[in-house]
Design an enzyme around this catalytic site. Structure first.
Site, short mmCIF file in Angstrom:
data_model
loop_
_atom_site.label_atom_id
_atom_site.label_comp_id
_atom_site.label_asym_id
_atom_site.label_seq_id
_atom_site.Cartn_x
_atom_site.Cartn_y
_atom_site.Cartn_z
N PRO A 2 51.57 29.17 78.34
CA PRO A 2 52.26 30.36 78.84
C PRO A 2 53.72 30.06 79.18
CG PRO A 2 50.12 30.11 79.88
CD PRO A 2 50.36 28.85 79.11
N GLU A 3 54.60 31.00 78.86
CA GLU A 3 56.01 30.82 79.18
C GLU A 3 56.31 31.41 80.55
OE1 GLU A 3 58.78 31.08 76.01
OE2 GLU A 3 57.26 30.85 74.46
N LYS A 52 57.24 27.04 84.73
CA LYS A 52 55.84 27.20 84.38
C LYS A 52 54.90 26.78 85.50
CE LYS A 52 56.94 26.62 79.49
NZ LYS A 52 56.64 25.94 78.21
N ASN A 168 58.32 27.91 73.41
CA ASN A 168 58.63 27.91 71.99
C ASN A 168 59.07 29.27 71.46
OD1 ASN A 168 58.99 26.42 69.71
ND2 ASN A 168 56.85 26.34 69.12
N ARG A 264 57.02 19.87 68.55
CA ARG A 264 56.73 21.31 68.55
C ARG A 264 57.31 21.94 67.28
NH1 ARG A 264 55.55 23.47 73.56
NH2 ARG A 264 54.88 25.28 72.34
#
Length: 293
Positions: A2-3, A52, A168, A264
């Protein structure tokens, strides 16, 4: 994972459900049982987030520090008829009953759930970069790191010690919106470019808090404006390049590319975000941008 907008929205939901109320606290799974028992019956002051990280505050300056990691969830249910029995591996349950209505929240799958002091909360926050969703954020702190670094801006934006809360999706999308190659060295950016990126993150992430999803396309590129089908993806939201590898760019029609950067997947449009080629060697770093007003 989760961002930052997800954690901020969760903090708001937890505060609305339990803030200022005495709550029941338990650990059906058992891994948080002793600490849950020490909090059971205490007043929940409210919740806050930084990047986060989530902090659920209880009376006596006690905090439950939560990091959801890749698979964690913290589901909040308000105004239900009754609190049902826990289902699955519930590490933490917070609940309250007010007359004929009840509220409860279940934490599952988090990589971190610890009872900590205010000093520990401050230590965690101090180790993070500025969070675009926090009113006390100072973007100059991030710019000082970026303007001196040979690492790519795509890598730097994902470093939580540089900018907190960006994941991301926001990384890929904000760089596309500003036509910046994600592989470009941080120190090659101008201060005005970084400030534009920061201001855009502030708006985009705040919108994510309001809607619960990430939408980054401008009005002229929505499905309605372009006459195209809406995006179908588990993550939801309309985006330019994130997870659109091999598809046509909404702006120029070029094929969206991907490669792995620092472990990533990186997404970008080679035409809208052309490869950066330095024209001169900077003699000194530009002055950092001033604080937001």
């Amino acid at each position: 994972m989760p961002e930052g907008h997800t954690l901020r929205r969760l903090a708001l939901d937890l505060t609305a459900a339990f803030g200022g109320r005495g709550v029941r606290v338990s650990s059906p799974q058992g891994r948080f049982a002793a600490d849950a028992a020490s909090l059971d019956g205490a007043e929940c002051v409210g919740a806050d987030s930084a990047g986060k990280h989530l902090f659920l505050e209880f009376a006596g300056e006690r905090f439950v520090h939560v990091h959801l990691g890749l698979i964690g969830t913290f589901d909040v249910h308000c105004d239900v008829a009754e609190v049902p029995p826990p289902v699955g591996q519930v590490r933490l349950r917070v609940s309250t009953v007010d007359g004929d209505h009840a509220s409860y929240a279940d934490l599952r799958g988090a990589i971190q759930c610890d009872l900590v002091t205010r000093a520990r909360v401050e230590e965690v926050v101090a180790g993070l970069g500025p969070d675009p969703l926090r009113p006390d954020a100072d973007p100059a702190r991030a710019w000082r790191r970026i303007s001196r670094s040979s690492r790519s801006i795509g890598d730097l934006l994902m470093d939580q010690s540089v900018v907190a809360g960006v994941g991301n999706v926001y990384r890929a999308e904000v760089l596309f919106r500003h036509r910046i190659d994600p592989r470009r060295p941080g120190r090659s950016l101008r201060s005005g470019q970084f400030r534009a990126i920061w201001d855009d993150l502030v708006e985009l992430m705040a919108d994510g808090v309001r809607t619960g999803r990430i939408d980054t396309v401008r009005p002229q590129h929505t499905p309605e404006a372009m006459g195209r089908p809406p995006r179908v993806d588990d993550h939801g939201g309309e985006v330019y390049v994130y997870r659109r590898t091999g598809r046509a760019c909404h702006v120029c029609g070029s094929v969206v590319r991907t490669e792995v950067l620092a472990g990533r997947n990186l997404f970008w449009c080679p035409r809208c975000q052309p490869t950066f080629r330095s024209r001169a060697v900077k003699s000194s770093s530009p002055a950092p941008p001033g604080p937001r007003t």
